[in-house]
Design a protein around this motif. Sequence first.
Motif, PDB file in Angstrom:
ATOM      1  N   ILE A  76       0.838  -1.203   0.000  1.00 27.80           N
ATOM      2  CA  ILE A  76       0.000   0.000   0.000  1.00 27.80           C
ATOM      3  C   ILE A  76       0.871   1.251   0.000  1.00 27.80           C
ATOM      4  O   ILE A  76       0.636   2.202  -0.753  1.00 27.80           O
ATOM      5  N   ALA A  77       1.918   1.249   0.849  1.00 27.58           N
ATOM      6  CA  ALA A  77       2.800   2.411   0.970  1.00 27.58           C
ATOM      7  C   ALA A  77       3.540   2.688  -0.337  1.00 27.58           C
ATOM      8  O   ALA A  77       3.760   3.853  -0.695  1.00 27.58           O
ATOM      9  N   ILE A  78       3.931   1.645  -1.052  1.00 31.27           N
ATOM     10  CA  ILE A  78       4.623   1.832  -2.331  1.00 31.27           C
ATOM     11  C   ILE A  78       3.708   2.553  -3.319  1.00 31.27           C
ATOM     12  O   ILE A  78       4.154   3.454  -4.056  1.00 31.27           O
ATOM     13  N   PHE A  79       2.421   2.179  -3.351  1.00 28.27           N
ATOM     14  CA  PHE A  79       1.472   2.872  -4.217  1.00 28.27           C
ATOM     15  C   PHE A  79       1.351   4.352  -3.828  1.00 28.27           C
ATOM     16  O   PHE A  79       1.289   5.242  -4.687  1.00 28.27           O
ATOM     17  N   LEU A  80       1.321   4.625  -2.511  1.00 31.13           N
ATOM     18  CA  LEU A  80       1.233   6.001  -2.035  1.00 31.13           C
ATOM     19  C   LEU A  80       2.492   6.785  -2.382  1.00 31.13           C
ATOM     20  O   LEU A  80       2.423   7.966  -2.754  1.00 31.13           O
ATOM     21  N   VAL A  81       3.665   6.127  -2.252  1.00 27.40           N
ATOM     22  CA  VAL A  81       4.939   6.767  -2.608  1.00 27.40           C
ATOM     23  C   VAL A  81       4.964   7.113  -4.093  1.00 27.40           C
ATOM     24  O   VAL A  81       5.404   8.192  -4.501  1.00 27.40           O
ATOM     25  N   LYS A  82       4.485   6.189  -4.915  1.00 26.46           N
ATOM     26  CA  LYS A  82       4.447   6.404  -6.363  1.00 26.46           C
ATOM     27  C   LYS A  82       3.602   7.618  -6.718  1.00 26.46           C
ATOM     28  O   LYS A  82       3.902   8.349  -7.673  1.00 26.46           O
ATOM     29  N   GLU A  83       2.544   7.856  -5.911  1.00 21.64           N
ATOM     30  CA  GLU A  83       1.671   9.006  -6.144  1.00 21.64           C
ATOM     31  C   GLU A  83       2.227  10.279  -5.506  1.00 21.64           C
ATOM     32  O   GLU A  83       1.630  11.354  -5.638  1.00 21.64           O
ATOM     33  N   GLY A  84       3.363  10.174  -4.798  1.00 20.61           N
ATOM     34  CA  GLY A  84       3.970  11.337  -4.165  1.00 20.61           C
ATOM     35  C   GLY A  84       3.322  11.759  -2.867  1.00 20.61           C
ATOM     36  O   GLY A  84       3.548  12.876  -2.384  1.00 20.61           O
ATOM     37  N   LEU A  85       2.517  10.878  -2.253  1.00 23.89           N
ATOM     38  CA  LEU A  85       1.821  11.195  -0.995  1.00 23.89           C
ATOM     39  C   LEU A  85       2.722  10.879   0.201  1.00 23.89           C
ATOM     40  O   LEU A  85       2.428  10.018   1.029  1.00 23.89           O
ATOM     41  N   PHE A  86       3.845  11.597   0.286  1.00 22.87           N
ATOM     42  CA  PHE A  86       4.864  11.292   1.295  1.00 22.87           C
ATOM     43  C   PHE A  86       4.380  11.536   2.720  1.00 22.87           C
ATOM     44  O   PHE A  86       4.719  10.777   3.637  1.00 22.87           O
ATOM     45  N   ASP A  87       3.610  12.602   2.927  1.00 25.34           N
ATOM     46  CA  ASP A  87       3.116  12.896   4.279  1.00 25.34           C
ATOM     47  C   ASP A  87       2.196  11.784   4.788  1.00 25.34           C
ATOM     48  O   ASP A  87       2.249  11.409   5.962  1.00 25.34           O
ATOM     49  N   MET A  88       1.343  11.272   3.896  1.00 29.20           N
ATOM     50  CA  MET A  88       0.452  10.171   4.258  1.00 29.20           C
ATOM     51  C   MET A  88       1.256   8.916   4.586  1.00 29.20           C
ATOM     52  O   MET A  88       0.924   8.185   5.528  1.00 29.20           O
ATOM     53  N   VAL A  89       2.309   8.667   3.820  1.00 31.94           N
ATOM     54  CA  VAL A  89       3.166   7.504   4.054  1.00 31.94           C
ATOM     55  C   VAL A  89       3.829   7.593   5.425  1.00 31.94           C
ATOM     56  O   VAL A  89       3.830   6.631   6.210  1.00 31.94           O
ATOM     57  N   LYS A  90       4.389   8.764   5.741  1.00 32.54           N
ATOM     58  CA  LYS A  90       5.062   8.940   7.034  1.00 32.54           C
ATOM     59  C   LYS A  90       4.071   8.816   8.191  1.00 32.54           C
ATOM     60  O   LYS A  90       4.399   8.251   9.241  1.00 32.54           O
ATOM     61  N   ALA A  91       2.872   9.353   7.989  1.00 32.22           N
ATOM     62  CA  ALA A  91       1.844   9.239   9.031  1.00 32.22           C
ATOM     63  C   ALA A  91       1.461   7.779   9.244  1.00 32.22           C
ATOM     64  O   ALA A  91       1.277   7.332  10.389  1.00 32.22           O
ATOM     65  N   SER A  92       1.353   7.008   8.155  1.00 30.22           N
ATOM     66  CA  SER A  92       0.992   5.592   8.282  1.00 30.22           C
ATOM     67  C   SER A  92       2.122   4.798   8.932  1.00 30.22           C
ATOM     68  O   SER A  92       1.878   3.856   9.688  1.00 30.22           O
ATOM     69  N   ILE A  93       3.384   5.176   8.643  1.00 32.04           N
ATOM     70  CA  ILE A  93       4.533   4.530   9.295  1.00 32.04           C
ATOM     71  C   ILE A  93       4.488   4.801  10.794  1.00 32.04           C
ATOM     72  O   ILE A  93       4.657   3.901  11.618  1.00 32.04           O
ATOM     73  N   THR A  94       4.245   6.067  11.137  1.00 30.46           N
ATOM     74  CA  THR A  94       4.120   6.442  12.555  1.00 30.46           C
ATOM     75  C   THR A  94       3.002   5.655  13.222  1.00 30.46           C
ATOM     76  O   THR A  94       3.176   5.086  14.308  1.00 30.46           O
ATOM     77  N   GLY A  95       1.854   5.615  12.554  1.00 29.16           N
ATOM     78  CA  GLY A  95       0.707   4.902  13.118  1.00 29.16           C
ATOM     79  C   GLY A  95       0.959   3.427  13.269  1.00 29.16           C
ATOM     80  O   GLY A  95       0.511   2.799  14.240  1.00 29.16           O
ATOM     81  N   SER A  96       1.689   2.834  12.328  1.00 29.44           N
ATOM     82  CA  SER A  96       1.983   1.414  12.407  1.00 29.44           C
ATOM     83  C   SER A  96       2.889   1.104  13.594  1.00 29.44           C
ATOM     84  O   SER A  96       2.680   0.131  14.321  1.00 29.44           O
ATOM     85  N   ILE A  97       3.895   1.957  13.799  1.00 32.41           N
ATOM     86  CA  ILE A  97       4.830   1.743  14.915  1.00 32.41           C
ATOM     87  C   ILE A  97       4.103   1.867  16.250  1.00 32.41           C
ATOM     88  O   ILE A  97       4.195   0.980  17.115  1.00 32.41           O
ATOM     89  N   ILE A  98       3.362   2.961  16.427  1.00 37.86           N
ATOM     90  CA  ILE A  98       2.672   3.150  17.717  1.00 37.86           C
ATOM     91  C   ILE A  98       1.509   2.174  17.859  1.00 37.86           C
ATOM     92  O   ILE A  98       1.173   1.757  18.972  1.00 37.86           O
ATOM     93  N   GLY A  99       0.897   1.801  16.739  1.00 39.03           N
ATOM     94  CA  GLY A  99      -0.205   0.842  16.797  1.00 39.03           C
ATOM     95  C   GLY A  99       0.254  -0.520  17.281  1.00 39.03           C
ATOM     96  O   GLY A  99      -0.417  -1.163  18.094  1.00 39.03           O
ATOM     97  N   ASN A 100       1.401  -0.974  16.781  1.00 42.04           N
ATOM     98  CA  ASN A 100       1.933  -2.267  17.216  1.00 42.04           C
ATOM     99  C   ASN A 100       2.423  -2.227  18.656  1.00 42.04           C
ATOM    100  O   ASN A 100       2.170  -3.147  19.431  1.00 42.04           O
ATOM    101  N   LEU A 101       3.126  -1.145  19.025  1.00 45.95           N
ATOM    102  CA  LEU A 101       3.691  -1.056  20.370  1.00 45.95           C
ATOM    103  C   LEU A 101       2.632  -0.820  21.440  1.00 45.95           C
ATOM    104  O   LEU A 101       2.783  -1.278  22.578  1.00 45.95           O
ATOM    105  N   LEU A 102       1.570  -0.094  21.098  1.00 41.58           N
ATOM    106  CA  LEU A 102       0.565   0.261  22.095  1.00 41.58           C
ATOM    107  C   LEU A 102      -0.729  -0.542  21.962  1.00 41.58           C
ATOM    108  O   LEU A 102      -1.205  -1.103  22.942  1.00 41.58           O
ATOM    109  N   LEU A 103      -1.291  -0.602  20.753  1.00 36.96           N
ATOM    110  CA  LEU A 103      -2.581  -1.277  20.573  1.00 36.96           C
ATOM    111  C   LEU A 103      -2.431  -2.794  20.523  1.00 36.96           C
ATOM    112  O   LEU A 103      -3.074  -3.524  21.289  1.00 36.96           O
ATOM    113  N   VAL A 104      -1.585  -3.286  19.619  1.00 44.39           N
ATOM    114  CA  VAL A 104      -1.422  -4.744  19.483  1.00 44.39           C
ATOM    115  C   VAL A 104      -0.812  -5.344  20.747  1.00 44.39           C
ATOM    116  O   VAL A 104      -1.342  -6.311  21.307  1.00 44.39           O
TER     117      VAL A 104
END
Length: 352
Positions: A76-104
């Motif tokens: 999914i992130a590669i598709f977003l990168v290809k579209e130049g949506l870098f801010d969305m990619v970084k936000a999703s990376i942030t969310g994935s890290i905190i989601g795994n450490l805190l939620l999961v």
Amino acid sequence: MRQKLFFTGLIVMFALSAIGHFAGFDMTLQFIISAIAIVFVAGFLGKATESVAHYAGQRLGGFLNATFGNAAELIIAIFLVKEGLFDMVKASITGSIIGNLLLVLGLSLFAGGLKYKQQKFNNQLAEHNSTLMIMAVIGLFVPAVFVGAEHFSLAKDHFLSLAVACILIVSYLLWLVFSMITHKDVLSDTEMNADHGEEPAWSKGTSIILLIVATVMVAFTSEWLVHTLDTFTERFGLSQLFVGAFVIAIVGNAAEHSAAIMLAMKNKIGAAVEIAIGSSLQIALFVAPVLILVSTLFGDTMDIIFTPIELTAIGVSVFIAKSVSRDGNTNWYEGFLLLMVYIILGFAFYLV
């Protein structure tokens, strides 16, 4: 009977999600259908992972779950990168890290702790995980501070991002060599390798095939759901930062959620921790750097400079997760604390 109903629901919801996507259903309806479908698909991936883990060992099984679960997010992130949506990619990376450490991790410790008063896993592995989490924070924190303070040119910014990305990838690959080969015995966990007299759901070959099939299904359903997010975001007045850090991240982590919680409730807390923390480490030390290299191949390098808000969220998550897991002992209250920190960050991100 229960398993038959589950697979019936899996096939029906996956088919409905596909039909809704290609037939052009209302975006909100597509979102709801895809969200339900991914819950079934994540459960399927969790079952396949658990069956593979029976043959490969719980630690390797946890690693495979994290890897296959992150594969969908990477696609999914590669598709977003290809579209130049870098801010969305970084936000999703942030969310994935905190989601795994805190939620999961939080849900796993909470659910497992309600059933077992105290759960233990290899404390040396916990210490190494803590050190690696700090390494991940350093890798994301240093570029942001230096680029912001020294006002680097775009060329210097991209050079530093690529250099840090390569260093993080090498560090992660050598961690796999260290933990899976040279120091495998030191970091092994008796409880993680125990099968508690359980029989695997499928044969070894079938388990591997189904694991691959489940990963492909996760990739498709995730992409269909992400396709609805722009309209869903505008309709409900949500910010892209909140959607990227929480909605996309929760969807991307659905596989880890189900597998980690199921394992924790079977007193296989070591495997659950390996999935939650291992997935965060994989995102920070491998997936994020790989996306930077991929963006360069597309002709527009994405830097590794995260915003102060994102760095604060990651730093806070690593701090509390390290405090909870460093001694190799867990209980339901520690899981509760992780969930409360996640909710605090959720409110803060929502109001941005």
